[in-house]
Design an enzyme around this catalytic site. Sequence first.
Site, mmCIF file in Angstrom:
data_model
loop_
_atom_site.group_PDB
_atom_site.id
_atom_site.type_symbol
_atom_site.label_atom_id
_atom_site.label_comp_id
_atom_site.label_asym_id
_atom_site.label_seq_id
_atom_site.Cartn_x
_atom_site.Cartn_y
_atom_site.Cartn_z
ATOM 1 N N HIS A 62 -12.974 2.774 34.754
ATOM 2 C CA HIS A 62 -11.732 3.248 35.347
ATOM 3 C C HIS A 62 -11.534 2.778 36.786
ATOM 4 O O HIS A 62 -12.492 2.564 37.514
ATOM 5 C CB HIS A 62 -11.704 4.778 35.344
ATOM 6 C CG HIS A 62 -11.861 5.378 33.992
ATOM 7 N ND1 HIS A 62 -12.596 6.517 33.771
ATOM 8 C CD2 HIS A 62 -11.386 5.005 32.777
ATOM 9 C CE1 HIS A 62 -12.552 6.825 32.474
ATOM 10 N NE2 HIS A 62 -11.824 5.916 31.865
ATOM 11 N N LYS A 72 -14.789 5.520 46.104
ATOM 12 C CA LYS A 72 -15.332 6.765 45.548
ATOM 13 C C LYS A 72 -16.765 6.969 46.009
ATOM 14 O O LYS A 72 -17.487 6.006 46.249
ATOM 15 C CB LYS A 72 -15.387 6.714 44.015
ATOM 16 C CG LYS A 72 -14.087 6.577 43.297
ATOM 17 C CD LYS A 72 -14.348 6.478 41.794
ATOM 18 C CE LYS A 72 -13.093 6.211 41.009
ATOM 19 N NZ LYS A 72 -13.360 6.041 39.584
ATOM 20 N N TYR A 132 -16.967 13.460 41.628
ATOM 21 C CA TYR A 132 -16.275 12.370 42.316
ATOM 22 C C TYR A 132 -15.652 12.872 43.614
ATOM 23 O O TYR A 132 -14.940 13.877 43.612
ATOM 24 C CB TYR A 132 -15.113 11.842 41.462
ATOM 25 C CG TYR A 132 -15.451 11.451 40.057
ATOM 26 C CD1 TYR A 132 -15.555 10.108 39.706
ATOM 27 C CD2 TYR A 132 -15.624 12.408 39.055
ATOM 28 C CE1 TYR A 132 -15.834 9.735 38.398
ATOM 29 C CE2 TYR A 132 -15.908 12.048 37.753
ATOM 30 C CZ TYR A 132 -16.006 10.705 37.431
ATOM 31 O OH TYR A 132 -16.279 10.336 36.144
ATOM 32 N N ASP A 166 -9.782 4.922 26.565
ATOM 33 C CA ASP A 166 -10.754 3.953 27.079
ATOM 34 C C ASP A 166 -10.923 2.770 26.129
ATOM 35 O O ASP A 166 -11.152 1.647 26.570
ATOM 36 C CB ASP A 166 -12.100 4.621 27.342
ATOM 37 C CG ASP A 166 -12.076 5.533 28.567
ATOM 38 O OD1 ASP A 166 -11.012 5.639 29.219
ATOM 39 O OD2 ASP A 166 -13.120 6.135 28.871
#
Length: 181
Positions: A62, A72, A132, A166
């Site tokens: 992603h 991130k 995250y 996905d």
Amino acid sequence: MWHFHPLELHGAYVIDMPAFGDDRGTFIKTFHKSALLHKGLEFKLRESYFSLSKKDVIRGMHFQLPPHHHSKIVFCPQGAILDVIVDLRKGSPTYGRYHAEELSAANNKAYYIPEGFAHGFKALTDDAITYYLVSSEYSQEHDTGIRHDSIGFDWGVANPVISRRDQSFVTLQEFQTPFNI
């Protein structure tokens, strides 16, 4: 004290997060702006979230497209994951290359993932939490990915659990990257 270990993928790091334990349990510092700035990483926290995954779940790969792209910091406070990042930056000497690292509650490691990278993981344990810290807010129209099985990485699982979304992503080879270094 945070310890940064640079990866072969330019700008990405594995971070040893400081952990302090006693007879009550463990205390772990998961964000420290000054440590990031000292390393030359300007990270503006805009959003935070986590996922809970069963063993052999693969989530990824992603990322968000500009202008909502982000860096991130990712860690696993419960269980264990095999975390994988891929450099998608045009002009990068490591474009298209991946790095995999086990992140777990036992090892207190985190990833710093720069803008222009795809990110995904495989849960190594049941009830693995992936947490995250993200430098931009979620934008549904900019949220996308590439297929996990197009990066040349052996995920080590015959029948992974993968979402339809996905599975619908384009391959790394088909992806026209908007990211530059």
